[in-house]
Scaffold this motif. Structure first.
Motif, short mmCIF file in Angstrom:
data_model
loop_
_atom_site.label_atom_id
_atom_site.label_comp_id
_atom_site.label_asym_id
_atom_site.label_seq_id
_atom_site.Cartn_x
_atom_site.Cartn_y
_atom_site.Cartn_z
N ARG A 1 4.76 0.65 1.79
CA ARG A 1 6.15 0.41 2.16
C ARG A 1 6.59 1.38 3.26
O ARG A 1 6.10 2.49 3.36
CB ARG A 1 7.06 0.60 0.94
CG ARG A 1 6.72 -0.33 -0.22
CD ARG A 1 7.17 -1.73 0.04
NE ARG A 1 6.72 -2.67 -0.99
CZ ARG A 1 7.21 -3.88 -1.14
NH1 ARG A 1 8.16 -4.32 -0.35
NH2 ARG A 1 6.73 -4.68 -2.08
N CYS A 2 7.54 0.90 4.04
CA CYS A 2 8.09 1.71 5.13
C CYS A 2 9.12 2.68 4.57
O CYS A 2 9.98 2.29 3.79
CB CYS A 2 8.72 0.81 6.19
SG CYS A 2 9.31 1.70 7.65
N ASP A 3 9.03 3.96 4.97
CA ASP A 3 9.99 4.95 4.45
C ASP A 3 11.01 5.37 5.50
O ASP A 3 11.75 6.34 5.29
CB ASP A 3 9.26 6.17 3.90
CG ASP A 3 8.42 6.90 4.95
OD1 ASP A 3 8.47 6.49 6.14
OD2 ASP A 3 7.71 7.85 4.59
N THR B 1 14.50 5.13 7.17
CA THR B 1 15.80 4.64 6.71
C THR B 1 16.45 3.73 7.73
O THR B 1 17.19 2.81 7.36
CB THR B 1 16.73 5.81 6.40
OG1 THR B 1 16.85 6.64 7.56
CG2 THR B 1 16.19 6.63 5.24
N ALA C 1 5.26 6.50 11.20
CA ALA C 1 5.75 6.80 9.86
C ALA C 1 4.72 6.42 8.80
O ALA C 1 4.53 7.15 7.82
CB ALA C 1 7.07 6.07 9.61
N ALA C 2 4.08 5.28 8.98
CA ALA C 2 3.09 4.83 8.00
C ALA C 2 1.87 5.73 7.96
O ALA C 2 1.34 6.05 6.89
CB ALA C 2 2.68 3.39 8.30
N SER D 1 2.76 9.24 6.41
CA SER D 1 3.41 9.25 5.09
C SER D 1 2.51 9.79 3.99
O SER D 1 2.99 10.19 2.94
CB SER D 1 3.85 7.82 4.72
OG SER D 1 2.71 7.00 4.51
N ASP E 1 0.41 7.81 2.48
CA ASP E 1 0.00 6.65 1.69
C ASP E 1 -1.34 6.07 2.15
O ASP E 1 -2.05 5.44 1.37
CB ASP E 1 1.06 5.56 1.76
CG ASP E 1 2.36 5.97 1.10
OD1 ASP E 1 2.32 6.88 0.25
OD2 ASP E 1 3.41 5.40 1.44
N SER F 1 17.59 -1.50 9.09
CA SER F 1 16.92 -0.59 8.17
C SER F 1 15.65 -1.24 7.63
O SER F 1 15.72 -2.25 6.93
CB SER F 1 17.84 -0.22 7.00
OG SER F 1 17.13 0.56 6.05
N TYR G 1 13.70 0.30 5.49
CA TYR G 1 13.32 1.09 4.32
C TYR G 1 12.93 0.19 3.14
O TYR G 1 13.65 -0.75 2.78
CB TYR G 1 14.47 2.01 3.89
CG TYR G 1 14.11 2.90 2.74
CD1 TYR G 1 13.33 4.03 2.93
CD2 TYR G 1 14.52 2.60 1.45
CE1 TYR G 1 12.99 4.86 1.88
CE2 TYR G 1 14.17 3.41 0.38
CZ TYR G 1 13.40 4.53 0.60
OH TYR G 1 13.04 5.34 -0.45
N GLY G 2 11.81 0.51 2.53
CA GLY G 2 11.36 -0.21 1.35
C GLY G 2 10.64 -1.51 1.63
O GLY G 2 10.13 -2.15 0.71
#
Length: 517
Positions: free
Chosen positions: A118-120, A122, A139-140, A143, A145, A168, A170-171
């Motif tokens: 998932r993208c974090d 915001t 970001a990925a 992260s 992950d 956004s 996010y998520g």
């Protein structure tokens, strides 16, 4: 056929941490893997994105565990000493340690990993789609992950010349966010043989020229239009009366092929609405400039304490009129203060034909007329007028008037990725050997080329290369399979779902599928 001199399998764990190498040929027997004559079969998209790698091996000689990251390289006799990258992916089938013979192994492209995390971030600001793509990938990959399984290389994430509105992510699945950004820019993305997220555009593809003969054999398939989509109905939510809010987009091919509609519900985070222009405003009993009023009323700030428009009628009934093109949704929040009054809102077509009238009797205090109001349906781009009439002496505070309509440019771009159109004269081109362009083996073909095949009868066959499969046979050499104009290749199946932010897992399905299957 091109002879294989050696094959190397680079094995890392699920986080991309290097474990070891295994070779077909090596002076140290512990570094050799036992693979049968069938060898390896590596499938990639025409862009070079990795799809699927299958092979067999004696389990104990390979050292591959479930979810390991593997990279396949080959050395050809004609290019001794040079390793050519053929595939990179994550192992999804890892044999069986109890098997006495050869076990089956399969890896799929690392694009799969981006469907699982998932993208974090915001928020993403309004900016070029390519810059947002870079931000999401960075970001990925930072992260934690993914470990270092996928690499961040801005050189293959160019700016795309299309500005995307702020939103956004996010998520959301990282793959869904990348799909959405690419869909707005008319691009596509994948993860290449170097484990990099790469973005591609379709402009000016290179030409791959081949000549039909004993080493280049085409097989022409029947044109198939059984699965046909020439129109998309985007679901944008529901109207106040519960009926679905839809916007239809039709492909130009529908005129010749007929209308075949597919329903596509859009997630609410897709910015499918845009502000509808308002013209011809007229106001009575106020000295405020109409243009300035509209800017205030459409900025969504008034409800949070921003400026207001107040219409006070001291003697005669007052009227405020807005004329807007046909649209689908209105944010409308109005309040009346003071004496008991009646307000009448009339919605009509530009020629005066009434569509709806809303009457409110206002007592002392404040009353909301409508919020998130959807006007009656009309077909075509016909203007609507909104007129508010007040009783003498009433005071109207109109907090917001924001008519919105579907962003047809965006939806047209998104629809293009959902169309399933027949490709005339699809072909499978079998090449005995490897394709070399300059000093590079066309293992991944990047960017996707246009195939130009000179037929033995003197005619020329041209079509787009959709996928490339390399058969690395240990006996008999290498064979390359090009699929051109394939109606439902793996890349096409993935592309049909671009623009979906949180609804489908079809991208994962497409990555797992073998191209053209």
């Amino acid at each position: 056929m091109a002879a294989i001199q050696n094959v190397r399998l680079i094995v890392s764990d699920a986080n991309g941490t290097y474990r070891h190498d295994r070779f077909l040929e090596h002076t140290d027997p512990l570094l050799r893997m036992n693979v049968p004559a069938s060898g390896f079969e590596a499938g990639r998209t025409g862009w070079g994105g990795c799809l699927e790698l299958t092979w067999q091996a004696m389990w104990g000689t390979l050292g591959v565990q479930e979810r390991d990251v593997v990279e396949l390289e080959a050395m050809y006799a004609a290019y001794s000493g040079v390793w050519f990258r053929e595939f990179a992916g994550v192992v999804v089938k890892s044999g069986n340690s109890q098997a006495t013979g050869h076990s089956n192994f399969k890896a799929v492209g690392l694009k799969k990993r981006l469907t699982e995390v998932r993208c974090d971030l915001t928020t993403l600001p309004e900016q070029d789609a390519g810059l947002s793509l870079r931000a999401v990938v960075t970001a990925a990959t930072t992260s934690g992950d993914l470990g270092s399984a996928i690499l961040d290389d801005p050189s293959v994430l160019p700016e795309l010349g299309v500005i995307v509105a702020a939103f956004s992510p996010y998520g959301r699945k990282v793959s869904d966010v990348l799909d959405y950004l690419c869909a707005q820019a008319g691009a596509t993305w994948d993860v290449d043989v170097y484990r990099r997220v790469a973005v591609h555009v379709t402009a000016d593809p290179p030409v791959l020229q081949l000549t039909e003969g004993t080493q280049v054999v085409p097989t022409f398939e029947d044109t198939d239009s059984e699965a046909l989509v020439t129109g998309v109905w985007f679901g944008l939510g529901s109207r106040p009366d519960g009926t679905p809010e839809v916007e239809a987009v039709t492909a130009p091919d529908a005129a010749a092929l007929g209308v075949a509609v597919k329903d596509v519900p859009l997630d609410t985070s897709v910015p499918a609405w845009q502000l509808a222009p308002v013209t011809g405003e007229t106001f009575t009993n106020t000295a405020t400039e109409a243009e300035f009023i509209y800017e205030i009323l459409s900025d969504r700030g008034a409800q949070d304490g921003g400026a207001l428009f107040t219409l006070i009628d001291a003697a005669q009934p007052g009227t405020v009129l807005f004329r807007v093109p046909a649209h689908r949704r209105v944010d409308l929040w109005a309040q009346w203060l003071g004496m008991t009054s009646t307000v009448l809102m009339t919605v009509a077509t530009e020629d005066g034909s009434p569509l709806e009238q809303v009457t409110r009797t206002i007592l002392d205090g404040k009353v909301t007329l409508r919020e998130r109001y959807a006007p009656p349906r009309i077909r075509g781009d016909r203007a609507l007028t909104y007129t508010f009439h007040l009783s003498p002496g009433a005071q109207l505070i109109l907090y917001e008037f924001r008519p919105e309509r579907p962003d047809t440019d965006l939806l047209t771009r998104l629809a293009a990725f959902h169309y399933v159109l027949p490709h005339r004269d699809p072909a499978v081109i079998t090449v005995d050997g490897i394709l070399v362009e300059g000093s590079s083996v066309i293992g991944p073909v990047t960017p996707r080329p246009m195939l130009s095949l000179m037929r033995e009868d003197g005619s020329t066959y041209e079509n787009t290369v959709e996928s490339v499969t390399t058969h690395l046979k240990l006996v008999g050499g290498v064979r390359t399979i090009l699929r051109a104009g394939q109606r439902e290749g793996a890349e096409a199946r993935a592309a049909r779902w671009l623009g979906q932010l949180a609804l489908m897992d079809a991208t994962q399905d497409a990555v797992r599928a073998r191209s053209g299957s």
